[in-house]
Design a protein around this motif. Sequence first.
Motif, PDB file in Angstrom:
ATOM      1  N   SER A  28       4.715 104.416  39.108  1.00 40.93           N
ATOM      2  CA  SER A  28       3.884 105.216  39.963  1.00 40.93           C
ATOM      3  C   SER A  28       4.642 105.232  41.445  1.00 40.93           C
ATOM      4  CB  SER A  28       2.559 105.019  39.964  1.00 40.93           C
ATOM      5  OG  SER A  28       2.286 103.788  40.177  1.00 40.93           O
ATOM      6  N   ASP A  29       5.043 103.931  41.711  1.00 41.01           N
ATOM      7  CA  ASP A  29       5.598 103.607  43.121  1.00 41.01           C
ATOM      8  C   ASP A  29       7.412 103.507  42.806  1.00 41.01           C
ATOM      9  OD1 ASP A  29       6.093 102.944  45.591  1.00 41.01           O
ATOM     10  OD2 ASP A  29       5.259 101.009  45.472  1.00 41.01           O
ATOM     11  N   PRO A  30       7.935 104.685  43.424  1.00 42.79           N
ATOM     12  CA  PRO A  30       9.261 104.447  43.238  1.00 42.79           C
ATOM     13  C   PRO A  30      10.233 103.273  43.937  1.00 42.79           C
ATOM     14  CG  PRO A  30       8.849 106.493  44.409  1.00 42.79           C
ATOM     15  CD  PRO A  30       7.594 105.659  44.221  1.00 42.79           C
ATOM     16  N   GLU A  31       9.572 102.650  44.978  1.00 40.36           N
ATOM     17  CA  GLU A  31       9.924 101.308  45.555  1.00 40.36           C
ATOM     18  C   GLU A  31       9.816 100.219  44.484  1.00 40.36           C
ATOM     19  OE1 GLU A  31       8.204 100.890  49.286  1.00 40.36           O
ATOM     20  OE2 GLU A  31       9.022 102.631  50.247  1.00 40.36           O
ATOM     21  N   LEU A  32       8.753 100.260  43.652  1.00 42.65           N
ATOM     22  CA  LEU A  32       8.504  99.206  42.868  1.00 42.65           C
ATOM     23  C   LEU A  32       9.749  99.281  41.704  1.00 42.65           C
ATOM     24  CD1 LEU A  32       6.884  97.055  41.871  1.00 42.65           C
ATOM     25  CD2 LEU A  32       5.403  98.568  40.380  1.00 42.65           C
ATOM     26  N   GLU A  38      16.209  95.595  40.649  1.00 46.72           N
ATOM     27  CA  GLU A  38      17.150  94.753  41.481  1.00 46.72           C
ATOM     28  C   GLU A  38      16.707  93.408  41.109  1.00 46.72           C
ATOM     29  OE1 GLU A  38      16.223  95.466  45.748  1.00 46.72           O
ATOM     30  OE2 GLU A  38      17.495  97.347  45.962  1.00 46.72           O
ATOM     31  N   GLN A  39      15.751  92.875  40.907  1.00 50.98           N
ATOM     32  CA  GLN A  39      15.467  91.450  40.429  1.00 50.98           C
ATOM     33  C   GLN A  39      16.013  91.393  39.084  1.00 50.98           C
ATOM     34  OE1 GLN A  39      13.918  89.123  42.045  1.00 50.98           O
ATOM     35  NE2 GLN A  39      13.959  90.322  43.646  1.00 50.98           N
ATOM     36  N   ALA A  40      15.933  92.462  38.289  1.00 52.65           N
ATOM     37  CA  ALA A  40      16.575  92.140  36.863  1.00 52.65           C
ATOM     38  C   ALA A  40      18.021  91.982  36.844  1.00 52.65           C
ATOM     39  CB  ALA A  40      15.981  93.337  35.937  1.00 52.65           C
ATOM     40  N   GLN A  41      18.509  92.872  37.717  1.00 51.86           N
ATOM     41  CA  GLN A  41      20.174  92.772  37.741  1.00 51.86           C
ATOM     42  C   GLN A  41      20.344  91.446  38.451  1.00 51.86           C
ATOM     43  OE1 GLN A  41      22.103  94.973  36.587  1.00 51.86           O
ATOM     44  NE2 GLN A  41      23.728  93.783  37.188  1.00 51.86           N
TER      45      GLN A  41
END
Length: 74
Positions: A28-32, A38-41
Amino acid sequence: MKFCKEITMQHTALAPDQAMAAHPLEYSDPELRVYADEQAQDILDTVIWYMPLVLPCMAAILIFMLAFIAVFMA
């Protein structure tokens, strides 16, 4: 006479395949979504660099542990 109560179980959690199917494909939040990707990568990149060192070391430790068990049991 009946001494046992009949017990009925109620499941509140979804089955694993249904839980994965219910997982949202869109945030629902594109920033999330960007933050989560990014965290997964970042986590994957940090682990990959250590694998060429960790795997042979763990294999050597496993071989010595198995040899110790074989000698101890003989």
